[in-house]
Scaffold this motif. Structure first.
Motif, mmCIF file in Angstrom:
data_model
loop_
_atom_site.group_PDB
_atom_site.id
_atom_site.type_symbol
_atom_site.label_atom_id
_atom_site.label_comp_id
_atom_site.label_asym_id
_atom_site.label_seq_id
_atom_site.Cartn_x
_atom_site.Cartn_y
_atom_site.Cartn_z
ATOM 1 N N PRO A 103 0.819 -1.210 0.000
ATOM 2 C CA PRO A 103 0.000 0.000 0.000
ATOM 3 C C PRO A 103 0.859 1.270 0.000
ATOM 4 C CG PRO A 103 0.127 -0.842 2.216
ATOM 5 C CD PRO A 103 0.907 -1.788 1.361
ATOM 6 N N CYS A 132 1.273 1.223 -6.002
ATOM 7 C CA CYS A 132 0.824 0.851 -4.654
ATOM 8 C C CYS A 132 -0.672 0.552 -4.691
ATOM 9 C CB CYS A 132 1.101 1.974 -3.663
ATOM 10 S SG CYS A 132 2.863 2.291 -3.455
ATOM 11 N N TRP A 133 -1.116 -0.292 -3.780
ATOM 12 C CA TRP A 133 -2.481 -0.824 -3.857
ATOM 13 C C TRP A 133 -3.250 -0.679 -2.557
ATOM 14 C CZ3 TRP A 133 -4.411 -3.075 -8.347
ATOM 15 C CH2 TRP A 133 -3.482 -3.234 -9.373
ATOM 16 N N ARG A 134 -4.563 -0.539 -2.672
ATOM 17 C CA ARG A 134 -5.434 -0.641 -1.506
ATOM 18 C C ARG A 134 -6.719 -1.304 -1.955
ATOM 19 N NH1 ARG A 134 -7.002 5.750 -1.138
ATOM 20 N NH2 ARG A 134 -8.133 5.863 -3.116
ATOM 21 N N ARG A 143 -9.958 4.864 -6.705
ATOM 22 C CA ARG A 143 -9.032 3.925 -7.337
ATOM 23 C C ARG A 143 -8.456 2.963 -6.318
ATOM 24 N NH1 ARG A 143 -5.225 6.451 -8.036
ATOM 25 N NH2 ARG A 143 -5.974 8.513 -7.505
ATOM 26 N N ARG A 144 -8.007 1.819 -6.804
ATOM 27 C CA ARG A 144 -7.376 0.841 -5.912
ATOM 28 C C ARG A 144 -5.874 0.782 -6.137
ATOM 29 N NH1 ARG A 144 -12.001 -3.836 -6.237
ATOM 30 N NH2 ARG A 144 -13.316 -2.972 -4.563
ATOM 31 N N GLU A 145 -5.407 1.517 -7.123
ATOM 32 C CA GLU A 145 -3.959 1.522 -7.351
ATOM 33 C C GLU A 145 -3.540 2.924 -7.767
ATOM 34 O OE1 GLU A 145 -4.536 2.392 -11.428
ATOM 35 O OE2 GLU A 145 -2.568 2.271 -10.478
ATOM 36 N N HIS A 146 -2.331 3.280 -7.410
ATOM 37 C CA HIS A 146 -1.722 4.490 -7.963
ATOM 38 C C HIS A 146 -0.214 4.304 -7.923
ATOM 39 C CE1 HIS A 146 -1.037 6.918 -3.958
ATOM 40 N NE2 HIS A 146 -0.519 5.716 -3.901
HETATM 41 O O1 LIG Z 1 -2.843 7.202 -0.953
HETATM 42 C C1 LIG Z 1 -3.241 6.008 -0.423
HETATM 43 C C2 LIG Z 1 -3.270 4.946 -1.474
HETATM 44 C C3 LIG Z 1 -2.529 3.778 -1.306
HETATM 45 C C4 LIG Z 1 -2.591 2.808 -2.284
HETATM 46 C C5 LIG Z 1 -3.361 3.018 -3.393
HETATM 47 C C6 LIG Z 1 -4.053 4.206 -3.493
HETATM 48 BR BR1 LIG Z 1 -5.136 4.521 -4.991
HETATM 49 N N1 LIG Z 1 -4.007 5.159 -2.558
#
Ligand SMILES: OCc1cccc(Br)n1
Length: 446
Positions: A103, A132-134, A143-146
């Motif tokens: 993450p 990175c993922w959440r 979003r789940r990734e950036h």
């Molecule tokens: O900024 C927290 C975060 C962590 C992983 C993925 C994403 Br989209 N955002």
């Protein structure tokens, strides 16, 4: 395709029957929920952004590192109630190991520093650009990734390290056309919080939990903040005092309230003095309410914000002097920041300063007769060996189609391989911007 229809050479509209045994199963062509594809135009913008991340990291003498996207879950299990832990993208692999998609990058960096131990002389100045993922319930449609750009300085206890990091982000903003009128940094220190909690002899182990609650100050109602603070054991009076301190926006006022110069004020004064020397004073302001949402910060913390207040934090970071020792490593001081790839693009769109990035190809090479396809390949190779980019027309296409494609790929020159010229060891050249046309010997083509 260039001529607009999807017929193959046979010209038949219907596709040939599938060769595979299993029946065709129509798949969802969209990427998984919360994730993004990067088709060419988006990929050019991402590459431009990452190029600037890397250029700035290089200007500051940082070395690039990377780690697996997949890490042991244990790296991210902290007990301070962080959002990042609630949204951990974790699972049990086929070897029954508890693993997680990272993450954030800092714990991986800490792990590698410990792994390297004495073999890497301090200070370390490392940077990484990583996905990175959440796993967030899609109810909020986020979003789940950036991708995050991280820069970290390991082994420097002085505030000069934080000042250097903020300077690198200012340099990045200036490179992409963002000014101090567009964005700023709110700067504080968790030592402010520590000093307040000490006044109320609130034990240190509550420190992380209190920080995580405070970080939600602008996201949830104040009475919920107060309830949460009391639920971790703070008295009504302690809560009121803490919230009063957190509303302070001036260092002088802070010093008064804290009853004299402590470590927090000393650090912050040094940071503001260094900001003057670096030349970015207009970019930063003290704001005691900044604590950041990661439990491991121990000192100076900062976050980049858009002055119009329309966007979420652009970037954030701070000092984390205890993280390595909590992983069983030596007590090595460290600080760093994370800079996401999404909010900054929203800011550039808001400001109308997205860069113009288009495909640029120097040459399009085309055989005028089917039996000159080999000759065209020879010409393409000659140009490519000279470092020139070539889009080689791979099929027998009418010139109208070739000109249309040349325009679409922004080709600068059209190289025509025709029988008459080829017999003389020459090719035709057309400069597409001016229309100028001439023949040139193959061995003089450059
Ligand atoms: O900024 C927290 C975060 C962590 C992983 C993925 C994403 Br989209 N955002």
């Amino acid at each position: 395709t260039e001529n607009g229809d999807s017929r193959g050479r046979s010209g038949s509209l219907s596709a040939p029957p599938p060769l595979l045994e299993e029946a065709v199963q129509k798949i969802d062509v969209n990427p998984p929920k919360g994730t993004r594809d990067f088709p060419p135009e988006e990929m050019r913008l991402r590459n431009w952004l990452f190029h600037n991340f890397r250029e700035v990291s290089g200007l500051y003498g940082f070395e690039e590192v990377d780690f697996p996207v997949l890490e042991s879950e244990a790296l991210f299990i902290r007990k301070a109630g962080e959002e990042i832990k609630d949204q951990l993208y974790c699972f049990e692999d086929r070897g029954n190991r508890r693993v997680a998609l990272r993450p954030e990058l800092t714990p991986s960096l800490a792990r590698l520093v410990i792994q390297k131990g004495k073999s890497v002389p301090l200070p370390l100045k490392w940077f990484a650009v990583g996905q990175c993922w959440r796993y967030e319930r899609m109810t909020r449609g986020r979003r789940r990734e950036h991708y995050q750009w991280n820069m970290d300085i390991i082994g420097v206890p002085e505030v000069t390290a934080e000042a250097e990091l903020i300077s690198s982000i200012v340099t990045f903003f200036k490179r992409i056309g963002v000014t101090a009128s567009d964005v700023g940094f709110k700067v504080s220190s968790r030592k402010v919080l520590q000093e307040v909690l000490r006044c109320y002899s609130i034990s240190e182990n509550l420190f992380g939990k209190v920080c995580i609650i405070i970080d939600k100050i602008e996201k949830i109602p104040m009475d919920e903040i107060k309830k949460d603070l009391k639920s971790v054991g703070m008295s009504e009076e302690a809560v009121e005092d803490l919230l009063r301190v957190l509303s302070i926006k001036s260092l002088t006022k802070l010093e008064e309230i804290l009853g004299g110069p402590g470590e927090a004020v000393a650090d912050l004064k040094q940071l503001f003095s260094l900001a003057e020397k670096f030349g970015y004073s207009e970019w930063i302001q003290f704001d005691a309410s900044v604590v950041r949402g990661l439990a491991y910060y121990t000192g100076i913390v900062f976050e980049g914000f858009d002055r119009e207040g329309k966007l979420r934090a652009i970037c954030g970071g701070g000092r984390y002097d205890r993280l390595l020792s909590t992983f069983g490593g030596d007590d090595i001081p460290a600080c760093g920041f994370g800079f996401g790839d999404a909010v900054i693009v929203e800011l550039l769109k808001e400001k109308g300063i997205l860069p113009e990035l288009s495909l640029q190809v120097e040459n399009i090479v085309c055989a005028l007769d089917g039996d000159l396809q080999g000759a065209a390949a020879t010409v393409a190779t000659i140009l490519r060996d000279k470092g020139q980019s070539v889009d080689l027309v791979l099929e027998n296409k009418p010139l109208k189609w070739v000109f249309k494609r040349a325009a679409r790929i922004n080709a600068q020159r059209l190289i025509l391989v025709g029988n008459t010229e080829w017999q003389k060891g020459m090719v035709g050249v057309k400069i597409l911007s001016s229309g100028e046309q001439y023949e040139v010997k193959l061995n003089e083509l450059e």
